[in-house]
Design a protein around this motif. Structure first.
Motif, PDB file in Angstrom:
ATOM      1  N   ARG A   1      40.996  42.342  27.841  1.00 29.76           N
ATOM      2  CA  ARG A   1      39.771  42.765  28.520  1.00 29.76           C
ATOM      3  C   ARG A   1      39.558  42.067  29.848  1.00 29.76           C
ATOM      4  N   SER A   2      40.351  41.056  30.155  1.00 24.51           N
ATOM      5  CA  SER A   2      40.071  40.238  31.334  1.00 24.51           C
ATOM      6  C   SER A   2      40.232  40.997  32.647  1.00 24.51           C
ATOM      7  N   ALA A   3      41.297  41.731  32.830  1.00 24.06           N
ATOM      8  CA  ALA A   3      41.518  42.420  34.111  1.00 24.06           C
ATOM      9  C   ALA A   3      40.387  43.392  34.427  1.00 24.06           C
ATOM     10  N   GLY A   4      39.964  44.166  33.445  1.00 20.14           N
ATOM     11  CA  GLY A   4      38.871  45.107  33.663  1.00 20.14           C
ATOM     12  C   GLY A   4      37.562  44.411  33.969  1.00 20.14           C
ATOM     13  N   THR A   5      37.315  43.303  33.298  1.00 21.54           N
ATOM     14  CA  THR A   5      36.087  42.543  33.547  1.00 21.54           C
ATOM     15  C   THR A   5      36.106  41.946  34.939  1.00 21.54           C
ATOM     16  N   PHE A   6      37.219  41.342  35.328  1.00 18.54           N
ATOM     17  CA  PHE A   6      37.286  40.687  36.619  1.00 18.54           C
ATOM     18  C   PHE A   6      37.283  41.686  37.773  1.00 18.54           C
ATOM     19  N   ALA A   7      37.632  42.926  37.502  1.00 18.27           N
ATOM     20  CA  ALA A   7      37.573  43.965  38.535  1.00 18.27           C
ATOM     21  C   ALA A   7      36.131  44.394  38.818  1.00 18.27           C
ATOM     22  N   MET A   8      35.199  43.977  37.970  1.00 18.20           N
ATOM     23  CA  MET A   8      33.804  44.384  38.125  1.00 18.20           C
ATOM     24  C   MET A   8      33.118  43.723  39.312  1.00 18.20           C
ATOM     25  N   SER A   9      33.622  42.604  39.782  1.00 18.35           N
ATOM     26  CA  SER A   9      32.959  41.902  40.882  1.00 18.35           C
ATOM     27  C   SER A   9      33.968  41.126  41.710  1.00 18.35           C
ATOM     28  N   PRO A  10      33.858  41.222  43.039  1.00 20.86           N
ATOM     29  CA  PRO A  10      34.747  40.442  43.899  1.00 20.86           C
ATOM     30  C   PRO A  10      34.480  38.944  43.823  1.00 20.86           C
ATOM     31  N   VAL A  11      33.370  38.542  43.229  1.00 15.88           N
ATOM     32  CA  VAL A  11      33.056  37.122  43.141  1.00 15.88           C
ATOM     33  C   VAL A  11      34.094  36.364  42.316  1.00 15.88           C
ATOM     34  N   PHE A  12      34.776  37.048  41.403  1.00 15.09           N
ATOM     35  CA  PHE A  12      35.807  36.375  40.606  1.00 15.09           C
ATOM     36  C   PHE A  12      36.932  35.850  41.492  1.00 15.09           C
ATOM     37  N   GLY A  13      37.148  36.472  42.642  1.00 15.62           N
ATOM     38  CA  GLY A  13      38.162  36.002  43.582  1.00 15.62           C
ATOM     39  C   GLY A  13      37.812  34.664  44.217  1.00 15.62           C
ATOM     40  N   LEU A  14      36.579  34.235  44.102  1.00  9.87           N
ATOM     41  CA  LEU A  14      36.159  32.944  44.656  1.00  9.87           C
ATOM     42  C   LEU A  14      36.420  31.783  43.693  1.00  9.87           C
ATOM     43  N   LEU A  15      36.746  32.112  42.446  1.00  8.84           N
ATOM     44  CA  LEU A  15      37.023  31.074  41.458  1.00  8.84           C
ATOM     45  C   LEU A  15      38.492  30.667  41.547  1.00  8.84           C
TER      46      LEU A  15
END
Length: 186
Positions: A100-114
């Motif tokens: 489920r991680s890829a789909g969840t992380f695609a929900m917001s560009p903010v994950f790219g800041l982590l």
């Protein structure tokens, strides 16, 4: 020790599965919450993020139009963006199946800041197991006392505190920013 990094839980801290879940904490009255979601933070407004409009840009006209709702509009994403601009180490820690991680992380560009996201399904450990907190601190390259752990689960924040983390129990989105300011992070 001074807090130099922040570890964010994902579900109901960064990603809300239903806006009513988040806003029920801010607007306990269902009629007021429905009005807010139907007139202020509408799905059309949220959809602009999916189209690539940065949250920082998208919130400006909304806050100008509804200044009394600024705290409710800003939420966690603005805090993460501010921390990133200040060079604070940012990580995610989530109990989630790998699938489920890829789909969840695609929900917001903010994950790219982590800089890193520790996913329970990837490491075979889950919160509140002490070992997942220790692993997260190693990924951060910081001592637990140098990390603020933000989670909506009291059991998880208690477990992190037992490992030496500074903690913020996330129950009110408007309380996150003051908690970060109090620690000198924003």
């Amino acid at each position: 020790m001074t807090v130099r990094g922040v570890v964010f839980d994902v579900g109901n801290v960064i990603v809300r599965w239903d806006p009513r879940t988040l806003y029920s904490k801010i607007f306990p009255d269902p009629a007021e919450r429905d009005w807010f979601l139907g007139n202020v933070c509408t799905m059309a407004w949220h959809t602009r993020h999916d189209d690539g409009v940065p949250f920082a840009e998208n919130r400006i006209p909304l806050i100008a139009r509804f200044p009394e709702y600024a705290a409710a509009i800003i939420e966690t994403v603005a805090a993460i963006e501010g921390l990133h601009r200040r060079g604070v180490t940012l990580l995610g820690l989530t109990n989630m199946p790998s699938s489920r991680s890829a789909g969840t992380f695609a929900m917001s560009p903010v994950f790219g800041l982590l800089s890193h996201i520790v996913i329970s399904g990837d490491v075979g450990l889950s919160k509140p197991d002490r070992r997942i907190f220790e692993l997260t601190a190693r990924h951060a390259g910081l001592a637990p006392a140098e990390l603020l752990f933000v989670d909506d689960s009291k059991g998880h924040t208690d477990a992190a505190a037992a490992c030496g983390f500074d903690i913020h129990h996330f129950v009110d989105p408007a309380a996150l920013h003051p908690a970060l300011v109090a620690r000198g992070l924003l």
